[in-house]
Design an enzyme around this catalytic site. Structure first.
Site, PDB file in Angstrom:
ATOM      1  N   GLU A 236       0.827  -1.206   0.000  1.00  0.00           N
ATOM      2  CA  GLU A 236       0.000   0.000   0.000  1.00  0.00           C
ATOM      3  C   GLU A 236       0.866   1.263   0.000  1.00  0.00           C
ATOM      4  OE1 GLU A 236      -2.740  -0.745   3.277  1.00  0.00           O
ATOM      5  OE2 GLU A 236      -4.034  -1.909   1.940  1.00  0.00           O
ATOM      6  N   ASP A 315      -8.014  -9.352   4.302  1.00  0.00           N
ATOM      7  CA  ASP A 315      -7.745  -8.214   5.168  1.00  0.00           C
ATOM      8  C   ASP A 315      -8.835  -8.104   6.242  1.00  0.00           C
ATOM      9  OD1 ASP A 315      -6.843  -5.882   6.248  1.00  0.00           O
ATOM     10  OD2 ASP A 315      -7.391  -4.608   4.556  1.00  0.00           O
ATOM     11  N   GLU A 343     -12.488  -2.592  12.259  1.00  0.00           N
ATOM     12  CA  GLU A 343     -12.573  -1.888  10.978  1.00  0.00           C
ATOM     13  C   GLU A 343     -13.721  -2.407  10.096  1.00  0.00           C
ATOM     14  OE1 GLU A 343      -8.936  -2.019   8.742  1.00  0.00           O
ATOM     15  OE2 GLU A 343      -9.837  -1.044   6.999  1.00  0.00           O
TER      16      GLU A 343
END
Ligand code: GCU
Length: 611
Positions: A236, A315, A343
């Site tokens: 990323e 993820d 998240e």
């Protein structure tokens, strides 16, 4: 702001001990106050392990230097809960039991849902010793022994944490944590040599090697027991060895060699994938990435390298299979990474107790990795975790890291409820069943049968079926009017072949593949008949309706507990459960409509699906 200790699982800790008391002395005073005479017997060779025995004069806690502290907290807990404290020797399942903060130095927390950082603010350190001491106790009380304070995405000025500029302050915090057996880890920027003046960060360049040796010597002159570095490289947009055409063994070994003389470890994250994929390109399948990047490097890493692998191949989705990399690389030391920060799992608004997820992973892995890590769910909110009930995930994580395969997520939850809400709490059973069903409820209204990523882009709270569908992150379900899901079998992307043979065979056939992961592994027609006779589409509809009904029931249950909770806690929770119901309704309606518009097949039970 100092927390209200009533809302933490350490109710027996009072504030009257002089600050000069060590944590062990403090615990002994607390024990005395609870009427227990406890002697501590340090046996260095026991290290983190401890054993609690009883003789004519009271309790004796045997253990290494840290072990006696863990034992003392355990004794306090057991006494408070009215359980039998004596035990044979108990030692931790994992060597390093880590927490990774994703705190930025501006004070914000990446994926933080409980306020801001309690380490940093306005690009500098900003911490209260009392709060950090209390945090140290919380960590020691559940056995966590290492933390990284700064985000894995390291930007200025956090990249200076390992330079002369910020090390004096790092040292002060390390000194506080040391007393609780907690060692610091620093997240470092792979490109630091370039930032500080070299023209390269190439791991095979001698100047780069000399740079890191010098830097690491400096760090250890401040913090002699630093646990090591944590690195997110080539992931990323973070720099890494691929920029210099070096592989990740070459990249990791550079730092590991610098750390080795000091006894430090290098924790290298395996979250490496192409985050600029073209959705049109079916030849790339993101879950394959970690294995492809690392499996062939087995045996090439220094012995103080720990490869940190996320629990699933994507993820931290609501349901993912265990990462195939965790079955591979027998010659390499690994740690498994979980995410306590919710998240994708409700952002500490929606209720989500994580123990069932950990059980699934541990039951399935033939051998546990040596170490374990979790992204924290903490912030400077008064109750630490935003939703008070989310504290249970931190406490249970520590216990799970200690007990490994013997971990009992139900018992640990009972303990946490007893410690947090007190022995006279009359709604124990109700709260326990709410929390134990919470993962399944959340899964039903958000992500069924292994479908993930249908979330609002970037924030990751709330539904958006195609939010990531035409984006470059490699997270597609490719739904059309007949099929949904990705074929990852040997006839599809071949991802399944990364698993050991027996598991690969199980997953490869839709008939034997666990249904909860059907659409993760396979591309299926909506009229596929599931084991219970329902079509796959009907199952999707049913799950969403059930999930919404269960979320409404959670709210009712909470309301029924009003009489048993302090008003402030009750109202705080109430607002969250109300928001959860709104969220569940939104998911239910939007997802059902999404599939209905493709298929034009109504719900078999005639419930309303909006068109
Ligand atoms: C996820 C998350 C990022 C984080 C990344 C990581 O992609 O959304 O915020 O940086 O994981 O694990 O590094």
């Amino acid at each position: 702001m100092l927390l209200n200790a009533e809302k933490c699982w350490l109710p027996f800790l009072s504030d009257h001990c002089p600050r000069t008391f060590s944590p062990v002395e403090e615990a002994r005073v607390e024990l005395e106050e609870m009427g227990a005479n406890a002697r501590l017997q340090v046996e260095e060779s026991m290290q983190d392990a401890y054993r609690i025995e009883k003789d004519g004069e009271g309790y004796v806690i045997y253990g290494g230097e840290k072990g006696v502290l863990y034992g003392a907290y355990q004794l306090l807990e057991k006494m408070y809960l009215g359980q039998c404290p004596c035990c044979g020797e108990t030692k931790p399942a994992y060597g390093l039991r880590m927490l990774n903060h994703w705190d930025n130095m501006n004070g914000q927390i990446e994926r933080g849902y409980a306020g801001n950082s309690f380490f940093f603010k306005d690009s500098r350190f900003c911490w209260e010793e009392e709060r950090i001491r209390f945090y140290g106790r919380m960590l020691a009380s559940c056995g966590i022994n290492a933390i990284s304070m700064n985000n894995v995405n390291v930007h200025y000025p956090a990249d200076r944490l390992c330079t002369e500029e910020l090390l004096p302050e790092v040292k002060k915090i390390a000194d506080v944590f040391r007393a609780y057996g907690v060692r610091l880890i620093i997240s470092v920027d792979y490109a630091l040599p370039v930032t500080l003046g070299l023209d390269t960060a190439d791991p095979l360049d001698e100047r780069v090697q000399a740079f890191w040796e010098k830097q690491v010597d400096l760090i250890y002159s401040y913090v002699p027991d630093l646990c090591g570095f944590l690195v997110k490289a080539d992931s990323e947009f973070r720099p890494g060895p691929y920029m210099y055409k070096r592989n990740h063994a070459e990249g990791a070994n550079l730092l590991a060699r610098a750390l080795k003389p000091h006894g430090g470890v290098l924790i290298w994250r395996c979250f490496v994938y192409n985050c600029r994929q073209d959705w049109r390109d079916h030849s790339i399948d993101r879950p394959k990435a970690a294995y492809e990047n690392y499996a062939h490097l087995d045996g090439q890493f220094e012995d103080n390298v720990i490869l940190q692998v996320k629990n699933g191949p994507y993820d931290f989705q609501v349901r993912e299979p265990v990462s195939p990399l965790l079955y591979a690389m027998p010659k390499t030391c690994k740690s498994i990474e979980f995410q306590l920060a919710q998240e994708y799992t409700g952002q500490q608004i929606d209720l989500y107790y994580m123990a069932p997820v950990w059980h699934e992973v541990m039951d399935q892995l033939p051998a546990l990795p040596l170490h374990i890590a979790a992204v924290t769910n903490l912030g400077n909110d008064e109750n630490w975790t935003g939703h008070t009930l989310a504290q249970a995930n931190l406490y249970a994580y520590g216990r799970m890291a200690w007990q490994g395969k013997g971990f009992d997520g139900v018992q640990v939850l009972k303990d946490w409820i007893g410690l947090t809400f007190g022995p006279d709490f009359t709604e124990r059973d109700r709260l326990e069943s709410m929390m134990l069903s919470s993962r399944s409820t959340y899964e039903k209204y958000t992500a069924n049968l292994g479908l993930g990523w249908m979330v609002t882009p970037h924030s990751h709270y709330g539904p958006d079926a195609e939010g990531y569908e035409y984006d470059f992150w490699g997270t597609y379900h490719r739904a059309n009017c007949r099929f949904v899901g990705i074929d990852r079998s040997d006839k599809g992307t071949g991802y399944i072949q990364q698993y050991p043979e027996e598991l690969a065979r199980l997953y490869n056939d839709p008939a034997t593949c666990p249904e909860k992961m059907l659409l993760f592994f396979h591309r299926m027609p909506y009229d596929y008949v599931m084991k219970d006779g329902r079509t796959m589409l009907q199952r999707l509809y049913d799950d969403h309706f059930e999930g919404l009904a269960e979320a409404e029931k959670l709210l009712e249950d909470w309301q029924a507990m009003e009489h048993a909770l302090p008003e402030k806690d009750y109202l705080h929770g109430l607002a969250r459960f109300q928001q959860q119901v709104k969220n569940a309704r939104n998911w239910c309606d939007r997802m059902n409509t999404y599939f209905y518009r493709f298929t034009l097949i109504p719900d078999a039970r005639g419930r309303r699906i909006y068109d």
